[in-house]
Design an enzyme around this catalytic site. Sequence first.
Site, PDB file in Angstrom:
ATOM      1  N   ASP A 485       0.769  -1.351   0.357  1.00 15.07           N
ATOM      2  CA  ASP A 485       0.100  -0.001  -0.225  1.00 15.07           C
ATOM      3  C   ASP A 485       1.136   1.159  -0.110  1.00 15.07           C
ATOM      4  O   ASP A 485       0.043   1.945  -0.562  1.00 15.07           O
ATOM      5  CB  ASP A 485      -0.883  -0.240   1.490  1.00 15.07           C
ATOM      6  CG  ASP A 485      -0.175  -0.017   2.710  1.00 15.07           C
ATOM      7  OD1 ASP A 485       1.149  -0.586   2.669  1.00 15.07           O
ATOM      8  OD2 ASP A 485      -1.301   0.019   3.819  1.00 15.07           O
ATOM      9  N   CYS A 486       2.468   1.163   0.503  1.00 11.68           N
ATOM     10  CA  CYS A 486       3.104   2.459   0.350  1.00 11.68           C
ATOM     11  C   CYS A 486       3.020   2.293  -0.842  1.00 11.68           C
ATOM     12  O   CYS A 486       3.302   3.748  -1.371  1.00 11.68           O
ATOM     13  CB  CYS A 486       4.522   1.929   0.816  1.00 11.68           C
ATOM     14  SG  CYS A 486       3.498   2.084   3.211  1.00 11.68           S
TER      15      CYS A 486
END
Length: 759
Positions: A485-486
Amino acid sequence: MWRLKIAEGGNDPYLYSTNNYVGRQIWEFDPDAGTPEERAKAEEARQNFYKNRYQVKPSGDLLWRLQFLREKNFKQTIPQVRIEEGEEITREKATTALRRAVQFFSALQASDGHWPAENAGPLFFLPPLVMCMCITGHLDTVFPAEHRKEILRYIYYHQNEDGGWGLHIEGHSTMFCTALNYICMRILGEGPNGGQDDACTRARKWIHDHGSVTNIPSWGKTWLSILGVYDWSGCNPMPPEFWMLPSFLPMHPAKMWCYCRMVYMPMSYLYGKRFVGLITPLIQQLREELFTQPYDQINWKKNCHQCAPEDLYYPHPFIQDLIWDCLYISMEPLLTRWPLNMIIRKKALELTMKHIHYEDGSSRYITIGCVEKVLCMLACWVEDPNGDYFKKHLARIPDYIWVAEDGMKMQSFGSQQWDTGFAIQALLATNLTDEIGGVLRRGHDFIKKSQVQDNPSGDFKSMYRHISKGSWTFSDQDHGWQVSDCTAEGLKCCLLFSMMPPEIVGEHMEPERLYDSVNVLLSLQSKNGGLSAWEPAGAQDWLELLNPTEFFADIVIEHEYVERTSSAIHALVLFKKLYPGHRKKEIEDFIAKSVRFLESIQTSDGTWYGNWGVCFTYGTWFALGGLAAAGKTYNSCLAMRKAVDFLLRIQKDDGGWGESYLSCPEKKYVPLEANHSNLVHTAWAMMALVHAGQMDRDPTPLHRAAKLMINSQLEDGDFPQQEITGVFNRNCMLHYAAYRNIYPLWALAEYCRRVPLPS
């Protein structure tokens, strides 16, 4: 006075970086810094925290904020607004509140473009580092007097009223953290009855009242054995031979969740060596203070499986205890005696250290996280006390240290990229580009410089590592560990910037680097359509039965998560729009499978369980955002309608939302007490409803929430610190200090942008 320094490496020959330390944030004490007025403000912040420590347990992260605002001569120039009872919110008032939030938050940006912030909260992070420095003889150099003062402050300020310490700052007292923090106080010079507010006496009473440290969970047994306050024979086996297992076995290390693998790698080395630090007079005293019976009369084997009820979240199944007992009785006696100790154990220890050195080097000696950092550092010292490996570890300790008005603590490992990715999206949503062009340009520059440029070195697959080229980490580029998700949020930011004039936001990222990011995301989707976090999921679920911890759940293997999946949908939908010819079919299939995954894991009450934030509010915000990005609407999607019904049902009388952290361990929605709202939860719920088109049906719930948000804003444009909002491993909370700014700002931006308002 304490000062936060940004993107500095200093002259340490054992320190090195891949991008000139962009994102690095370290604290230094300067005895000559600060005017009397500045020092008084810092002291006032400390005293205010202490007075209210039982009401608001996370810090406001005020010390560096005071520093930055002072250095930038910040003064809020936009008048405060308030919505009176019965008054309609106008566009002017909503925009004014938004601009005040933007002006304040922009002043908190660091010189390298990121937003610093505390990322801490668990109370078992710091004591092992203090113990490690004590064992290795570096306590005085790493933690001189001012450091010790702030560490003790943190311990005192977070002691519960019953004398113990919780697993995290908002938790009930546990044996694990009470014992560790008691030992930490004693190492730092407090006597058996010393400490502020009789801290040591109260803590020791709690320990004795709950059966003594024989009831400490397995991680505690390990650390106390290392220190010499417990005996290795009272621990479950952690044989280093595990790293020699053939890869076809289902419990092979490559199939483990990376954090679990990285904790038990150095633990198994220390266990295999049966390492014990020097037995000093203090250790002898601790042996007397922490038990309710004489140390030499304790039946260690009997206590292997003992765990205090207060610590027990994941009771071990019978089959797991049976495995430990079999290893304890049959295998360990053989592997620790000649000839097998020279043939097998020696080789296993060497192989384990090979993996440790590889992981250390791949992360520039930051390692994957703070728990692993201390264990790997100690293993390097045990192998060679004067070696360069240990010295390189010492050089990276400052990367983990954070100071706030509640004292000095150890960070998880920093949330620089994570916070900045959302901060940028929040600012872009304001449509105030003309006012914050420089802020956006610096943020864009930070994100570009933080992208991981290479895969792990060498034959990384043989070291159980996955591709990382093109990814973003949770913290900075030096950390090196890809996170799905980063990566998705970093990619999304770069795509949004690519749609803006470069003379405002700086040079756009090259398409090839965007393609690398897409490659990472596509590689992490599971067969069920969900996205894992660090490495591909796929190990068998029954392996969770072997979870060796007592206070975490779902830590043995990698899993799929609603948040990771939704972030990837957002990023890939936008990428597909801007680069329609690149891997089109794969991306379309990815999005379709991801949507089905989101719909399949919705709970019966219409929510999604949040794995990394509190909890159902957080998960539902992500899920509705992902579904909306994929083209789903309230009318076309039953899952959306169920989620909206839930959110509207739990809106509070004051217009906000507020969810207890207890939702996370209990896996059911638990509201905050006394009908209390939390502004971060309110922001998540507002944005979730906007994703589902609530403004087109009935904007009243959004108006009520916006009124609370506007009226809660502080005089300088900040928002008040409230309850803790982050979580990991179901049962441990994490304080994201930047959330109180990012999400209310973002929610107000979406409100102003998407909800019709009178002029």
